[in-house]
Design a protein around this motif. Structure first.
Motif, PDB file in Angstrom:
ATOM      1  N   ILE A 103       1.074   1.143  -0.477  1.00 18.63           N
ATOM      2  CA  ILE A 103      -0.153   0.295   0.360  1.00 18.63           C
ATOM      3  C   ILE A 103      -0.022  -1.152  -0.557  1.00 18.63           C
ATOM      4  O   ILE A 103       0.076  -1.213  -1.591  1.00 18.63           O
ATOM      5  N   THR A 104       0.406  -2.052   0.482  1.00 15.71           N
ATOM      6  CA  THR A 104       0.592  -3.632   0.156  1.00 15.71           C
ATOM      7  C   THR A 104      -0.203  -4.654   0.707  1.00 15.71           C
ATOM      8  O   THR A 104      -1.176  -4.340   1.708  1.00 15.71           O
ATOM      9  N   PRO A 105      -0.503  -5.793  -0.027  1.00 18.29           N
ATOM     10  CA  PRO A 105      -1.311  -6.816   0.138  1.00 18.29           C
ATOM     11  C   PRO A 105      -0.710  -7.878   1.319  1.00 18.29           C
ATOM     12  O   PRO A 105       0.408  -7.613   1.722  1.00 18.29           O
ATOM     13  N   PRO A 165       0.953  -1.402   5.801  1.00 16.29           N
ATOM     14  CA  PRO A 165       0.966  -2.790   5.391  1.00 16.29           C
ATOM     15  C   PRO A 165      -0.423  -3.306   5.383  1.00 16.29           C
ATOM     16  O   PRO A 165      -1.349  -2.656   6.007  1.00 16.29           O
ATOM     17  N   ALA A 166      -0.715  -4.460   4.639  1.00 16.31           N
ATOM     18  CA  ALA A 166      -1.946  -4.966   4.894  1.00 16.31           C
ATOM     19  C   ALA A 166      -2.514  -5.278   6.349  1.00 16.31           C
ATOM     20  O   ALA A 166      -1.516  -5.831   7.142  1.00 16.31           O
ATOM     21  N   LEU A 180      -6.753  -0.023   8.695  1.00 17.37           N
ATOM     22  CA  LEU A 180      -7.572  -0.497   7.543  1.00 17.37           C
ATOM     23  C   LEU A 180      -7.541   0.409   6.378  1.00 17.37           C
ATOM     24  O   LEU A 180      -7.228   1.305   6.141  1.00 17.37           O
ATOM     25  N   GLY A 181      -7.810  -0.521   5.215  1.00 19.28           N
ATOM     26  CA  GLY A 181      -7.602   0.101   3.932  1.00 19.28           C
ATOM     27  C   GLY A 181      -8.463   1.221   3.748  1.00 19.28           C
ATOM     28  O   GLY A 181      -8.241   2.605   3.431  1.00 19.28           O
ATOM     29  N   ALA A 232      -7.199   4.947   2.271  1.00 19.11           N
ATOM     30  CA  ALA A 232      -8.028   6.062   1.722  1.00 19.11           C
ATOM     31  C   ALA A 232      -7.482   7.231   2.083  1.00 19.11           C
ATOM     32  O   ALA A 232      -7.275   7.994   1.307  1.00 19.11           O
ATOM     33  N   THR A 270      -0.527  -2.475  -4.499  1.00 20.68           N
ATOM     34  CA  THR A 270      -0.751  -3.865  -5.088  1.00 20.68           C
ATOM     35  C   THR A 270      -1.904  -4.464  -4.000  1.00 20.68           C
ATOM     36  O   THR A 270      -1.786  -4.121  -2.971  1.00 20.68           O
ATOM     37  N   SER A 287      -6.200  -6.022  -4.806  1.00 20.52           N
ATOM     38  CA  SER A 287      -7.236  -6.524  -5.677  1.00 20.52           C
ATOM     39  C   SER A 287      -7.529  -5.375  -6.971  1.00 20.52           C
ATOM     40  O   SER A 287      -7.549  -4.148  -6.519  1.00 20.52           O
ATOM     41  N   THR A 327     -10.223  -2.766  -5.544  1.00 21.89           N
ATOM     42  CA  THR A 327      -9.776  -1.649  -4.692  1.00 21.89           C
ATOM     43  C   THR A 327      -8.741  -0.899  -5.514  1.00 21.89           C
ATOM     44  O   THR A 327      -8.655   0.349  -5.574  1.00 21.89           O
ATOM     45  N   VAL A 342      -8.856   3.264  -6.090  1.00 22.42           N
ATOM     46  CA  VAL A 342      -7.296   4.057  -5.921  1.00 22.42           C
ATOM     47  C   VAL A 342      -7.047   4.938  -7.358  1.00 22.42           C
ATOM     48  O   VAL A 342      -6.690   5.992  -7.136  1.00 22.42           O
TER      49      VAL A 342
HETATM   50  P1  ADP Z   1      -6.333  -8.270  -1.033  1.00 26.68           P
HETATM   51  O1  ADP Z   1      -7.752  -8.798  -1.572  1.00 26.68           O
HETATM   52  O2  ADP Z   1      -5.071  -8.602  -1.738  1.00 26.68           O
HETATM   53  O3  ADP Z   1      -6.189  -8.052   0.427  1.00 26.68           O
HETATM   54  P2  ADP Z   1      -6.982  -5.392  -1.121  1.00 26.68           P
HETATM   55  O4  ADP Z   1      -7.189  -4.741  -2.415  1.00 26.68           O
HETATM   56  O5  ADP Z   1      -8.221  -5.760  -0.289  1.00 26.68           O
HETATM   57  O6  ADP Z   1      -6.544  -7.058  -1.634  1.00 26.68           O
HETATM   58  O7  ADP Z   1      -6.253  -5.078  -0.186  1.00 26.68           O
HETATM   59  C1  ADP Z   1      -4.665  -4.478  -0.492  1.00 26.68           C
HETATM   60  C2  ADP Z   1      -4.301  -3.138   0.259  1.00 26.68           C
HETATM   61  O8  ADP Z   1      -5.098  -2.199  -0.019  1.00 26.68           O
HETATM   62  C3  ADP Z   1      -4.417  -3.570   1.816  1.00 26.68           C
HETATM   63  O9  ADP Z   1      -3.282  -2.930   2.361  1.00 26.68           O
HETATM   64  C4  ADP Z   1      -5.767  -2.815   2.141  1.00 26.68           C
HETATM   65  O10 ADP Z   1      -5.568  -2.379   3.578  1.00 26.68           O
HETATM   66  C5  ADP Z   1      -5.668  -1.753   1.158  1.00 26.68           C
HETATM   67  N1  ADP Z   1      -7.101  -1.033   0.913  1.00 26.68           N
HETATM   68  C6  ADP Z   1      -8.288  -1.772   0.989  1.00 26.68           C
HETATM   69  N2  ADP Z   1      -9.083  -0.843   0.464  1.00 26.68           N
HETATM   70  C7  ADP Z   1      -8.562   0.269   0.338  1.00 26.68           C
HETATM   71  C8  ADP Z   1      -8.888   1.695  -0.226  1.00 26.68           C
HETATM   72  N3  ADP Z   1     -10.131   1.961  -0.342  1.00 26.68           N
HETATM   73  N4  ADP Z   1      -7.922   2.737  -0.194  1.00 26.68           N
HETATM   74  C9  ADP Z   1      -6.913   2.442  -0.048  1.00 26.68           C
HETATM   75  N5  ADP Z   1      -6.415   1.105   0.099  1.00 26.68           N
HETATM   76  C10 ADP Z   1      -7.129   0.242   0.446  1.00 26.68           C
END
Ligand code: ADP
Length: 499
Positions: free
Chosen positions: A147-149, A175-176, A206-207, A212, A226, A228, A231, A235
């Motif tokens: 899972i990447t930003p 990917p993000a 979507l994340g 999830a 990688t 925030s 998040t 995880v």
């Molecule tokens: P950024 O602010 O760098 O975008 P995020 O943590 O929001 O950081 O997103 C990084 C990655 O984590 C993205 O691919 C996003 O879709 C994914 N993501 C966001 N929320 C979740 C979650 N609840 N579970 C798993 N992955 C997530």
């Protein structure tokens, strides 16, 4: 507008929901790049079933052969470097020089992985018993959730997937949502290079849904994330409960410390690159500038001058220094921090507002911003802003500067400008960060060294270099007893009693 697909079960397929999200150029929101699958748990379910078949095949492929696939991936990325950089800049904004660097990091990672196929060292050590051998070696683990930003759309996925694949695992890649195009191109290249199709699964979305579903899936024993820190916490909780192996790379609040004796021209170039490169949207961005008393005022004057003259614009145009922010939510977050900083009594020396670029009125630009008179403990000094905002802090002694550097919850990178070797060496020892640069800014990691941070930046693992191969493989130990007798460890040993 082009409609993209997932890669699941060895073929390009639409999402089960039949729904899509749009990907737009942040330098010009009128420029639509494509529609990408809005996938969900059912797509992930199919990806897992296929990845398990892929894993079964790939784990039996000799590591040097897996390495050859990595080499071909590196070759294809090299051939297409400029095209990939162009599409990456279009979807996430940073200037071409930076996106070319991003691709290069992927190439470097591919070639490192290729060579690791002929190492993946285990150890052979003496047994304490006679006629017995003892050794360790590395085994793949299974299906890895990746899972990447958005900020390094090529480099970060390659940092994770190439070592994972070289070790013999299969990957499910999400990917993000702001950079799905680069992710799709990477998977195309991996397949073209000869990676068996079921070894890689690409699931867009979507994340909260796809991300999830990956994190919560019981048949994905390894998660690499990688993003925030908030998040990452979610995880981490799930992975802890489910006993998963987890690598987290999260936030930073990185400081550059400039001493009176520093080469100030060098420090000035360094801070401009560190703070405003990638529009400040790097986990390693320089977001705090600690200036020693003697140079504080003159350095700030020169910095503001230079920051004001940085050219904002379309990263695909020659001469652009700083591209747009990634999306509206990111811009609004930066705007909130401008209010926070001013409310806390910091001086706004430049920037602090959206920028209107002629011809790019529908772009998400924010002026490079410098706050002065920031004191340790203020929110703009403590919290990750993830935008082009730099907070300057005055200090008198090295002890004071090191304490300020360390007094945040993050610990990714730090930077020290000085000509005093004693101060430089003390900084390496005393700064609580995963990486410290001497006479270079807080950004600039190389693919063959371990990358990561301490405290709430990570969870103890490293990406890159040799260490990441330990994360993606399990240590297995083998004992071979050729004595033809029952030899009991710790009991039948006669250490110090030779024949
Ligand atoms: P950024 O602010 O760098 O975008 P995020 O943590 O929001 O950081 O997103 C990084 C990655 O984590 C993205 O691919 C996003 O879709 C994914 N993501 C966001 N929320 C979740 C979650 N609840 N579970 C798993 N992955 C997530």
């Amino acid at each position: 507008m082009k409609t993209f697909k997932n890669f699941i079960g060895g073929e390009w397929v639409p999402p089960i929901s039949g729904e899509y999200f749009e990907n737009r150029n942040p330098a010009d929101l009128n420029d639509a790049i494509g529609r990408f699958p809005l996938s969900g748990a059912a797509d992930v379910e199919m990806a897992v079933a296929s990845a398990q078949r892929g894993f079964d095949l790939w784990r039996k492929t000799p590591a040097p052969v897996r390495g050859e696939v990595m080499r071909r991936i590196g070759d294809l990325m090299t051939q297409r470097k400029d095209d990939i950089a162009d599409l990456m800049t279009r979807e996430m904004g940073k200037p071409l020089a930076e996106t070319r660097g991003d691709v290069q990091e992927g190439i470097d990672t591919a070639y490192y992985a290729a060579s690791e196929g002929r190492r993946l060292f285990g150890k052979t050590v003496p047994s304490e018993l006679r006629n017995k051998w003892a050794m360790s070696f590395r085994r793949p683990i299974g299906v890895c959730g990746i899972i990447t930003p958005f900020n390094f759309p090529m480099a970060i996925p390659t940092w994770k997937m190439f070592p994972a694949l070289l070790c013999g695992n299969a990957c499910i890649f999400k990917p993000a949502e702001d950079v799905p195009h680069t992710g799709a191109v990477l998977v195309e290249i991996m397949l073209e290079a000869g990676l068996p199709p079921e070894v890689i699964q690409l699931v867009h979305g979507l994340g909260e849904s796809v991300g999830a579903a990956i994190v919560n899936h019981p048949l994905i024993p390894v998660i690499s994330f990688t993003g925030s820190t908030d998040t990452g916490r979610i995880v981490g909780e799930v992975c802890g409960r489910m006993h998963k192996r987890l690598s987290l790379e999260m936030g930073g609040k990185n400081a550059m410390i400039v001493f009176d004796d520093a080469n100030l021209d060098l420090a000035l170039d360094g801070v401009l690159w560190g703070a405003f490169g990638t529009t400040g949207q790097r986990c390693t961005a320089t977001s705090r500038l600690l200036l020693q008393d003697g140079i504080h005022d003159q350095f700030l004057t020169r910095l503001v001058d230079r920051a004001r003259s940085l050219r904002l614009g379309d990263g695909r145009k020659e001469g652009t220094d700083v591209g747009p922010m990634i999306n509206e939510a990111a811009l609004e977050k930066v705007e909130r921090y401008i209010d926070v900083g001013q409310g806390e009594g910091a001086d706004l020396l430049c920037g602090g507002r959206r920028a209107a670029i002629k011809g790019l009125e529908a772009g998400l630009f924010f002026e490079p911003t410098v706050f002065a008179r920031v004191r340790a403990g203020m929110r703009v000094e403590q919290e990750e802003i993830f935008g082009p905002v730099l907070s300057a802090i005055r200090f008198r002694t090295a002890d004071e500067a090191f304490a300020i550097n360390n007094d945040v919850r993050y610990g990714l990178s730090s930077s020290v400008y000085t000509r005093d070797v004693n101060v430089a060496m003390r900084a390496l020892n005393e700064l609580d960060n995963g990486i410290t640069y001497i006479n270079a800014p807080t950004i600039g990691a190389e693919a063959h060294l371990p990358f990561g941070g301490v405290k709430q930046t990570g969870n103890g693992h490293r990406e890159g270099g040799w260490e990441v191969y330990e994360f993606y493989s399990e240590t297995k130990v083998g004992y071979l007893d050729f004595s033809n007798a029952l030899q009991r460890a710790q009991i039948d040993t006669y250490l110090g009693t030779p024949d």
